[in-house]
Design a protein around this motif. Structure first.
Motif, PDB file in Angstrom:
ATOM      1  N   LEU A  54       1.041  -1.103  -0.027  1.00  0.00           N
ATOM      2  CA  LEU A  54      -0.167   0.107  -0.096  1.00  0.00           C
ATOM      3  C   LEU A  54       0.835   1.281   0.038  1.00  0.00           C
ATOM      4  O   LEU A  54       1.429   1.398   0.977  1.00  0.00           O
ATOM      5  N   LYS A 114      -7.408  -4.553  -2.157  1.00  0.00           N
ATOM      6  CA  LYS A 114      -7.534  -3.161  -2.555  1.00  0.00           C
ATOM      7  C   LYS A 114      -8.640  -2.273  -2.047  1.00  0.00           C
ATOM      8  O   LYS A 114      -8.614  -1.214  -1.524  1.00  0.00           O
ATOM      9  N   HIS A 164      -8.066  -1.352   1.684  1.00  0.00           N
ATOM     10  CA  HIS A 164      -7.030  -0.204   1.771  1.00  0.00           C
ATOM     11  C   HIS A 164      -7.474   1.103   1.373  1.00  0.00           C
ATOM     12  O   HIS A 164      -7.341   1.984   2.332  1.00  0.00           O
TER      13      HIS A 164
END
Length: 444
Positions: free
Chosen positions: A38, A398, A401
């Motif tokens: 990330l 994803k 995140h």
């Protein structure tokens, strides 16, 4: 507890504009082979929170890959390491030694399984520890062969790449690798052909047969295994598998090495994961959680085995750095004072309860597994075929995140979401992180 506010807060999109500026600088200056899960650039971290340059506060379900178990700015770690920094940063233990190194070795002798006489050598990284465990085992036995297992991960040096099972990204295009490394079947309950109930004894029989017929027990210096596999997918070997290997090793003079680099130091609700089935290894390798974020690793084991290497045969310029040793003593102090084994068990109770409920709602979740604060879910396209679903795994990570939750993926097939929260995380943050995961499943 950390001075950093323990709440999730999204001031910008993730990553924000300042992180994106730094990412552009990074791309120009840092080799592309060094990746990031990330790309947010951190300014502060502590407890269960990571704060980035844009003022976003993210919930941490990664702990820097099981490193900051006591938090990323634990008081005792900071206090002891700061005091040592003020005194001296380095002399090299092989030149002029210091008490901190000895104190860490004494602590490891106390904490690791078994009541036999033990000794320790300190290094910088987990890969170094594993590589030196092999050196020690070969010196002790006079043998060369090393046995490792399907789905195992042991490091990125040449020898430990050979020991590691997964090709991409760890081994691809980096060979040739060190010789005399042999791989045996692992007791992977979720994927064992005849079912989880048969897995332990059948896998042990298959592994022992392969060692006996294809290598020869008399040629084996060491059997190396993670008591709970990390990068391979947080796999708990089926019950009975580890005791059978331990018994086989003892019967044939083979050094049994428990690689506890990811699973050690309260991570699974015990000081070391091998304690779950009463395994007492000959050597145990540790790193990650040992020093609250400073680079330190160790090989600890039976004194007569550890002493097999000749004087000068083990070491390294930075191994057992005094600041890292001070941090390790602070981390161990914190683990004892806060009873982080109990905290890990409570994290397991909360996470497994929530994740098992999600499994009933979402067919994509094939398996929920792990111990303590080392929990994972394996994602599949179809529960009947158990076909791995790496695409959904990446998409879920994803999505988490973007909502301010740091999660990691792993697994030989890239289809496992793994959760490694700091053991000091607040239960409110733990549940909020699980809410984000559940919402991501509902969307995807």
């Amino acid at each position: 507890m950390s001075a950093l506010e323990q709440t999730r807060h999204l001031a910008t999109a993730v990553p924000g504009p300042k992180s994106q500026e730094l990412q552009a600088r990074r791309s120009a200056a840092v080799a592309q082979g060094v990746s990031s899960t990330l790309p947010v650039f951190v300014t502060r971290a502590g407890g269960g929170i990571v704060e980035d340059v844009d003022g976003n506060r993210l919930i941490d379900f990664g702990s820097g890959i099981a490193v900051t178990s006591v938090g990323a700015s634990a008081e005792a770690v900071v206090r002891r390491a700061s005091a040592q920094l003020a005194d001296f940063t380095h002399t090299c233990f092989m030149v002029t030694p210091y008490e901190g190194y000895v104190a860490v070795a004494e602590a490891l002798a106390e904490l690791t399984p078994g009541d036999h006489a033990k000794k320790t050598a300190l290094f910088n990284s987990g890969a170094e520890a594993v590589e030196n465990a092999v050196k020690i085992a070969r010196a002790y036995t006079g043998r060369q062969a090393v046995v490792v297992f399907d789905h195992g991960y042991h490091g990125r040096t040449n020898l430990t790449m050979a020991l590691t099972a997964k090709n991409m990204p760890y081994k691809h295009s980096f060979g040739p690798f060190a010789p005399e490394v042999y791989r045996a079947p692992l007791a992977y309950p979720y994927r064992w052909p005849t079912g989880a109930d048969n897995c332990g004894p059948e896998a042990a029989e298959a592994a022992i047969d392969r060692i006996s017929t294809q290598i020869g027990a008399e040629n084996v210096a060491a059997i190396i295994i993670e008591p709970v596999l990390g990068e391979g997918g947080f796999i708990e070997p089926a019950k009975g598998f580890l005791p059978a290997l331990r018994e086989f090793a003892s019967a044939h003079g083979i050094v049994f090495v428990a690689d506890e680099i990811q699973s050690g130091f309260c991570r699974t609700g015990q000081w070391f994961a091998c304690e779950d089935e009463g395994i007492v290894p000959d050597l145990i390798t540790t790193a990650k959680g040992i020093a609250g974020g400073l680079p330190l690793a160790a090989v600890t084991g039976r004194a007569e085995i550890m002493d097999a290497a000749h004087p000068g045969g083990l070491g390294g310029t930075y191994g057992g750095n005094p600041v890292a040793c001070a941090a390790a003593l602070g981390a161990i102090e914190t683990m004892k004072e806060l009873d982080l084994n109990a905290r890990a068990k409570r994290i397991e109770e909360v996470m497994k309860g929530r994740l098992t409920a999600m499994q009933e709602k979402f067919d994509i979740i094939g398996d929920v597994r792990g111990r303590g604060a080392m929990i994972a879910i394996e994602l599949v396209t179809d529960r009947a075929t158990k076909e791995p679903n790496p695409k959904a795994t990446a998409a879920l990570a994803k999505a988490c995140h973007a909502e301010g939750l740091i999660v990691l993926t792993c697994g030989t097939y890239g289809n496992v979401l793994r959760f490694l929260p700091p053991l000091v995380i607040g239960e409110d943050l733990l549940n909020e992180g699980l809410d984000i995961i559940e919402e991501a499943f509902a969307r995807i």
